[in-house]
Enzyme design. Structure first.
Site, PDB file in Angstrom:
ATOM      1  N   ASP A  34       0.870  -1.189   0.000  1.00 52.71           N
ATOM      2  CA  ASP A  34       0.000   0.000   0.000  1.00 52.71           C
ATOM      3  C   ASP A  34       0.903   1.234   0.000  1.00 52.71           C
ATOM      4  O   ASP A  34       2.090   1.159   0.348  1.00 52.71           O
ATOM      5  CB  ASP A  34      -0.924   0.009   1.239  1.00 52.71           C
ATOM      6  CG  ASP A  34      -2.172   0.869   1.028  1.00 52.71           C
ATOM      7  OD1 ASP A  34      -3.268   0.293   0.849  1.00 52.71           O
ATOM      8  OD2 ASP A  34      -2.049   2.115   1.023  1.00 52.71           O
ATOM      9  N   TYR A 143     -14.073   9.590 -11.154  1.00 44.71           N
ATOM     10  CA  TYR A 143     -13.930   8.181 -10.752  1.00 44.71           C
ATOM     11  C   TYR A 143     -14.526   7.269 -11.832  1.00 44.71           C
ATOM     12  O   TYR A 143     -13.902   6.295 -12.255  1.00 44.71           O
ATOM     13  CB  TYR A 143     -14.651   7.988  -9.412  1.00 44.71           C
ATOM     14  CG  TYR A 143     -14.661   6.594  -8.842  1.00 44.71           C
ATOM     15  CD1 TYR A 143     -13.486   5.943  -8.499  1.00 44.71           C
ATOM     16  CD2 TYR A 143     -15.876   5.942  -8.595  1.00 44.71           C
ATOM     17  CE1 TYR A 143     -13.524   4.669  -7.928  1.00 44.71           C
ATOM     18  CE2 TYR A 143     -15.918   4.683  -8.025  1.00 44.71           C
ATOM     19  CZ  TYR A 143     -14.732   4.048  -7.699  1.00 44.71           C
ATOM     20  OH  TYR A 143     -14.773   2.790  -7.138  1.00 44.71           O
TER      21      TYR A 143
HETATM   22  P1  NAD Z   1     -10.051   2.024  -0.271  1.00 50.90           P
HETATM   23  O1  NAD Z   1     -10.073   3.491  -0.509  1.00 50.90           O
HETATM   24  O2  NAD Z   1     -10.629   1.492   0.977  1.00 50.90           O
HETATM   25  O3  NAD Z   1      -8.568   1.482  -0.373  1.00 50.90           O
HETATM   26  C1  NAD Z   1      -7.700   1.886  -1.397  1.00 50.90           C
HETATM   27  C2  NAD Z   1      -6.280   1.749  -0.897  1.00 50.90           C
HETATM   28  O4  NAD Z   1      -5.425   2.211  -1.929  1.00 50.90           O
HETATM   29  C3  NAD Z   1      -5.995   2.595   0.343  1.00 50.90           C
HETATM   30  O5  NAD Z   1      -5.465   1.773   1.376  1.00 50.90           O
HETATM   31  C4  NAD Z   1      -4.962   3.622  -0.132  1.00 50.90           C
HETATM   32  O6  NAD Z   1      -3.966   3.912   0.834  1.00 50.90           O
HETATM   33  C5  NAD Z   1      -4.358   2.899  -1.331  1.00 50.90           C
HETATM   34  N1  NAD Z   1      -3.772   3.826  -2.310  1.00 50.90           N
HETATM   35  C6  NAD Z   1      -4.210   5.040  -2.682  1.00 50.90           C
HETATM   36  N2  NAD Z   1      -3.359   5.568  -3.596  1.00 50.90           N
HETATM   37  C7  NAD Z   1      -2.402   4.651  -3.802  1.00 50.90           C
HETATM   38  C8  NAD Z   1      -1.245   4.597  -4.613  1.00 50.90           C
HETATM   39  N3  NAD Z   1      -0.888   5.637  -5.387  1.00 50.90           N
HETATM   40  N4  NAD Z   1      -0.474   3.493  -4.582  1.00 50.90           N
HETATM   41  C9  NAD Z   1      -0.797   2.445  -3.770  1.00 50.90           C
HETATM   42  N5  NAD Z   1      -1.856   2.441  -2.953  1.00 50.90           N
HETATM   43  C10 NAD Z   1      -2.656   3.524  -2.978  1.00 50.90           C
HETATM   44  O7  NAD Z   1     -10.730   1.344  -1.558  1.00 50.90           O
HETATM   45  P2  NAD Z   1     -11.481  -0.054  -1.649  1.00 50.90           P
HETATM   46  O8  NAD Z   1     -12.885   0.198  -1.273  1.00 50.90           O
HETATM   47  O9  NAD Z   1     -10.706  -1.097  -0.959  1.00 50.90           O
HETATM   48  O10 NAD Z   1     -11.462  -0.238  -3.235  1.00 50.90           O
HETATM   49  C11 NAD Z   1     -10.532  -1.068  -3.891  1.00 50.90           C
HETATM   50  C12 NAD Z   1     -10.905  -1.109  -5.362  1.00 50.90           C
HETATM   51  O11 NAD Z   1     -12.243  -1.581  -5.503  1.00 50.90           O
HETATM   52  C13 NAD Z   1     -10.870   0.248  -6.076  1.00 50.90           C
HETATM   53  O12 NAD Z   1     -10.470   0.079  -7.406  1.00 50.90           O
HETATM   54  C14 NAD Z   1     -12.319   0.675  -6.043  1.00 50.90           C
HETATM   55  O13 NAD Z   1     -12.617   1.553  -7.103  1.00 50.90           O
HETATM   56  C15 NAD Z   1     -13.011  -0.648  -6.225  1.00 50.90           C
HETATM   57  N6  NAD Z   1     -14.397  -0.633  -5.752  1.00 50.90           N
HETATM   58  C16 NAD Z   1     -14.682  -0.498  -4.431  1.00 50.90           C
HETATM   59  C17 NAD Z   1     -16.002  -0.471  -4.017  1.00 50.90           C
HETATM   60  C18 NAD Z   1     -16.382  -0.334  -2.565  1.00 50.90           C
HETATM   61  O14 NAD Z   1     -17.582  -0.167  -2.258  1.00 50.90           O
HETATM   62  N7  NAD Z   1     -15.438  -0.410  -1.631  1.00 50.90           N
HETATM   63  C19 NAD Z   1     -17.036  -0.588  -4.953  1.00 50.90           C
HETATM   64  C20 NAD Z   1     -16.699  -0.674  -6.298  1.00 50.90           C
HETATM   65  C21 NAD Z   1     -15.368  -0.728  -6.682  1.00 50.90           C
HETATM   66  C1  AKB Z   2     -17.905   4.532  -4.138  1.00 53.67           C
HETATM   67  O1  AKB Z   2     -18.972   4.838  -3.569  1.00 53.67           O
HETATM   68  O2  AKB Z   2     -17.132   5.328  -4.671  1.00 53.67           O
HETATM   69  C2  AKB Z   2     -17.572   3.061  -4.199  1.00 53.67           C
HETATM   70  C3  AKB Z   2     -18.080   2.464  -5.474  1.00 53.67           C
HETATM   71  C4  AKB Z   2     -19.483   2.036  -5.554  1.00 53.67           C
HETATM   72  O3  AKB Z   2     -17.352   2.353  -6.424  1.00 53.67           O
HETATM   73  N1  AKB Z   2     -18.087   2.411  -3.043  1.00 53.67           N
END
Ligand code: NAD
Ligand code: AKB
Length: 326
Positions: A34, A143
């Site tokens: 990370d 996004y």
């Molecule tokens: P999050 O924000 O909880 O975690 C993202 C992590 O990435 C963080 O720990 C942050 O420190 C790290 N990060 C940020 N910039 C960085 C960089 N330059 N290099 C390395 N690490 C970096 O996000 P998440 O919810 O765990 O999402 C993970 C993936 O899933 C993303 O692509 C997100 O778009 C996708 N996603 C998440 C959700 C959701 O509801 N959580 C829904 C749809 C898609």
């Molecule tokens: C957000 O709300 O940005 C995420 C997603 C649905 O991608 N949880």
């Protein structure tokens, strides 16, 4: 899959994905990385190897890949929707620049890649209910722009260079191990902590905005099952629609009140996140995922609420200072 590297491992999904991968592959077979060090007690650090890695830095990425030799990289590092609207240039740089670096490393080193897209890859011109697998994608957030372009980039690397790139379009994810990272669906996690701690929650979306949601155990299983799927059966590979339930804040509040009758819900609508939510689909059609790799969710609204309240209550009780003996 024998050895995995996870980017963004300290985030909402990464924290639980690393735990699941280590359970299946062994602690040392999974390198958690990370941008930030989440501290010695974080499961990604305490449970096995952890290294700092900024996914926008291709040289350090190459070093980590050569050190660990993964056969699959789960690329989770990203900025989410609300943060992306506040910092659009950073969202472009991290979400697309980072993904490009991962795909280039995969092309050179031969590992497979899992990258999540999102319901955010759709926009107001998309049929909202049901949203087909292949349809109009004109999102109105940075996004969303990075998610559509990322889907196409993954397809391109697969078609042109044979990179085994796969992914799903996650809905809003509900979980209790790590906090959400600044998205529009964060309310669906915050509500449980507020319900248990304070008995009330003020939601930043309106009572009636309905969105696709999923409980984290289903989301983790989707990633693992897709990466295990027979490639011969996959017609899409990237950006599979997946969903488990469709929920409004009001419905979630009612489901919580069935277990906590005194829980009170109020609303203070944030216009930025409300506009984002209104531009997203109401219900994804996930039949391609069901047909091509057998996707099947296990947690609906009531199972999710039941488990979330149990887990969050346990966590809150554990964090309370023990009573001093008299
Ligand atoms: P999050 O924000 O909880 O975690 C993202 C992590 O990435 C963080 O720990 C942050 O420190 C790290 N990060 C940020 N910039 C960085 C960089 N330059 N290099 C390395 N690490 C970096 O996000 P998440 O919810 O765990 O999402 C993970 C993936 O899933 C993303 O692509 C997100 O778009 C996708 N996603 C998440 C959700 C959701 O509801 N959580 C829904 C749809 C898609
Ligand atoms: C957000 O709300 O940005 C995420 C997603 C649905 O991608 N949880």
């Amino acid at each position: 899959m024998k050895r995995a590297l996870v980017t963004g491992a300290a985030g909402q999904i990464g924290t639980e994905l690393v735990m699941a991968l280590r359970e299946g592959l062994g602690d040392t077979a999974v390198l958690a990385t990370d941008l930030r060090d989440p501290g010695a007690e974080h499961p990604a650090v305490a449970g096995g190897p952890f290294r700092l890695l900024d996914c926008t830095d291709p040289d350090t990425l190459a070093l980590r890949v050569r050190e660990h030799r993964p056969d699959v990289v789960f690329h989770l590092a990203a900025l989410l929707s609300a943060v992306g609207e506040a910092r659009p240039q950073d969202a472009y740089r991290v979400n697309l620049g980072g993904l490009m670096n991962i795909l280039e490393a995969a092309r050179k080193e031969g590992f497979a890649v899992f990258t999540p897209s999102s319901i955010a890859a759709f926009g107001p011109g998309t049929p909202p209910d049901p949203t087909p697998q292949d349809t109009v994608q004109r999102p109105t957030t940075m996004y969303g722009v990075t998610k559509v372009a990322g889907e196409l980039l993954c397809d391109y690397y697969q078609l042109k260079f044979g990179v085994d790139a796969r992914g799903v379009r996650y809905p809003g994810l509900i979980s209790h191990t790590a906090p959400p990272g600044g998205g529009t669906t964060d309310w669906a996690v915050e509500i449980f902590w507020a319900a248990v701690r304070e008995g009330r929650y003020r939601c930043f979306l309106s009572h009636d905005v309905r969105l696709d949601m999923m409980y984290m155990p289903d989301a983790i299983r989707a990633a693992l099952e897709l990466m295990d799927a027979d490639p011969g059966r996959l017609k899409h590979r990237n950006a599979f629609n997946v969903t488990a339930m469709q929920v409004t804040p009001e419905q979630m509040a009612r489901a919580i009140q069935e277990r906590l009758p005194d829980f009170g819900m109020g609303y203070a609508v944030d216009p930025v996140r409300q506009a984002i939510a209104e531009s997203w689909p109401r219900r994804l059609d996930d039949s391609a995922a069901r047909e091509e790799w057998g996707w099947q969710p296990e947690f609906g609204l009531h199972e999710t609420v039941e488990d979330m309240l149990t887990q969050v209550t346990l966590a809150v009780e554990k964090s309370r200072p023990a009573h001093r003996a008299l």
